[in-house]
Design a protein around this motif. Structure first.
Motif, PDB file in Angstrom:
ATOM      1  N   PHE A  45      49.508  28.202  41.235  1.00 37.59           N
ATOM      2  CA  PHE A  45      50.137  29.507  41.079  1.00 37.59           C
ATOM      3  C   PHE A  45      49.061  30.546  40.796  1.00 37.59           C
ATOM      4  O   PHE A  45      48.220  30.362  39.923  1.00 37.59           O
ATOM      5  N   ARG A  55      53.937  40.400  36.723  1.00 39.49           N
ATOM      6  CA  ARG A  55      54.807  39.740  35.768  1.00 39.49           C
ATOM      7  C   ARG A  55      54.119  38.532  35.117  1.00 39.49           C
ATOM      8  O   ARG A  55      54.320  38.255  33.954  1.00 39.49           O
ATOM      9  N   ALA A  56      53.356  37.815  35.894  1.00 41.33           N
ATOM     10  CA  ALA A  56      52.684  36.637  35.352  1.00 41.33           C
ATOM     11  C   ALA A  56      51.429  36.348  36.155  1.00 41.33           C
ATOM     12  O   ALA A  56      51.362  36.639  37.339  1.00 41.33           O
ATOM     13  N   LYS A  57      50.454  35.793  35.431  1.00 38.79           N
ATOM     14  CA  LYS A  57      49.199  35.450  36.079  1.00 38.79           C
ATOM     15  C   LYS A  57      48.917  33.976  35.873  1.00 38.79           C
ATOM     16  O   LYS A  57      49.085  33.449  34.777  1.00 38.79           O
TER      17      LYS A  57
ATOM     18  N   ALA B  97      55.926  38.681  30.892  1.00 39.68           N
ATOM     19  CA  ALA B  97      54.568  38.440  31.357  1.00 39.68           C
ATOM     20  C   ALA B  97      54.034  37.159  30.742  1.00 39.68           C
ATOM     21  O   ALA B  97      54.387  36.792  29.634  1.00 39.68           O
ATOM     22  N   GLY B  98      53.205  36.469  31.510  1.00 31.88           N
ATOM     23  CA  GLY B  98      52.632  35.225  31.013  1.00 31.88           C
ATOM     24  C   GLY B  98      53.449  34.009  31.342  1.00 31.88           C
ATOM     25  O   GLY B  98      53.121  32.891  30.964  1.00 31.88           O
ATOM     26  N   ASN B  99      54.532  34.200  32.029  1.00 28.97           N
ATOM     27  CA  ASN B  99      55.381  33.076  32.416  1.00 28.97           C
ATOM     28  C   ASN B  99      54.685  32.293  33.522  1.00 28.97           C
ATOM     29  O   ASN B  99      54.626  32.729  34.648  1.00 28.97           O
ATOM     30  N   LEU B 101      53.679  29.051  36.026  1.00 25.07           N
ATOM     31  CA  LEU B 101      54.315  28.043  36.856  1.00 25.07           C
ATOM     32  C   LEU B 101      53.305  26.962  37.175  1.00 25.07           C
ATOM     33  O   LEU B 101      52.203  27.263  37.627  1.00 25.07           O
TER      34      LEU B 101
END
Lengths: 115, 113
Positions: A45, A55-57, B97-99, B101
């Motif tokens: 990912f 949203r996410a890193k 944020a920071g989710n 996978l």
């Protein structure tokens, strides 16, 4: 057909160069995800955007960057390319910003080859 | 960050049930478990998703024990067209944020006639 479109399908370039991969999400989906798939690292990912905002890193290198535009398409920029960046890059999309609670729909990827 | 581990490969025969277990010892409270199928030269395709206990849909079942440290994908009566790589994915339950996978390494399933 997942409804997610990635271009180009194949890209061949040289070390040190910069490329841009493009993704059009499925109609109605607000989240876009980028993944890298290589033989030795599997599916990794990289980053997620939701409605234009990061949203996410994940394991995204500093040489890589992404953005999501107002029309919701997304671009992944890879710079100062190295041989190890050769991989399949997938884009996926989902309706909301919680990918664990709904399916992600994947495109068929861009195969990047660094010579 | 959840680390996920799957068997590298398994063989089966047409009509048999295939069970693939994914280990995710440090799964977080908000993490969900999702399974994808991938054929050569294609992107992964969603199979099933769950949080705890058992989930069943028209193509598969997902079993998640109470401690959620593993999950098992069950494919009933496989056919030759089920030959593919199967991935478990952990994460994605948080709208913030920071989710992160995390995919498992994938299990290559070969269905023989």
């Amino acid at each position: 057909d997942s409804g997610v479109t990635q271009t180009p399908k194949h890209l061949i370039t040289a070390t040190g160069q910069r490329v841009t991969l493009r993704c059009s999400p499925r109609s109605g989906d607000l989240s876009v995800y980028w993944y890298q798939q290589s033989l030795d690292q599997g599916l990794q990912f990289l980053i997620q955007y939701y409605n234009g905002e990061e949203r996410a890193k994940g394991n995204i290198l500093e040489r890589f960057s992404a953005q999501q535009f107002p029309d919701l398409h997304s671009e992944l920029n890879l710079s100062s390319l190295e041989l190890g960046d050769s991989a399949l890059y997938f884009c996926a999309s989902s309706t909301w910003d919680t990918p664990g609670r709904q399916p992600q729909h994947f495109g068929d990827g861009t195969r990047l080859s660094i010579l | 960050l959840a680390k996920t581990t799957q068997p590298i490969s398994m063989d089966s025969y047409e009509g048999q049930e295939v069970n693939i277990t994914c280990s995710h010892n440090n799964i977080a409270t908000n993490d969900y478990i999702t399974w994808y199928q991938q054929f050569p030269s294609q992107g992964p395709r969603f199979i099933i998703q769950g949080y705890k206990t058992k989930v069943t849909n028209e193509v598969a079942s997902l079993f998640i024990p109470a401690d959620r440290k593993s999950s098992t994908l069950s494919l009933p009566r496989v056919s030759l067209s089920d030959t593919a790589v199967y991935y478990c994915l952990v994460g994605g339950g948080v709208k913030a944020a920071g989710n992160k996978l995390t995919f498992g390494g994938g299990t290559r399933v070969l269905v023989k006639p």
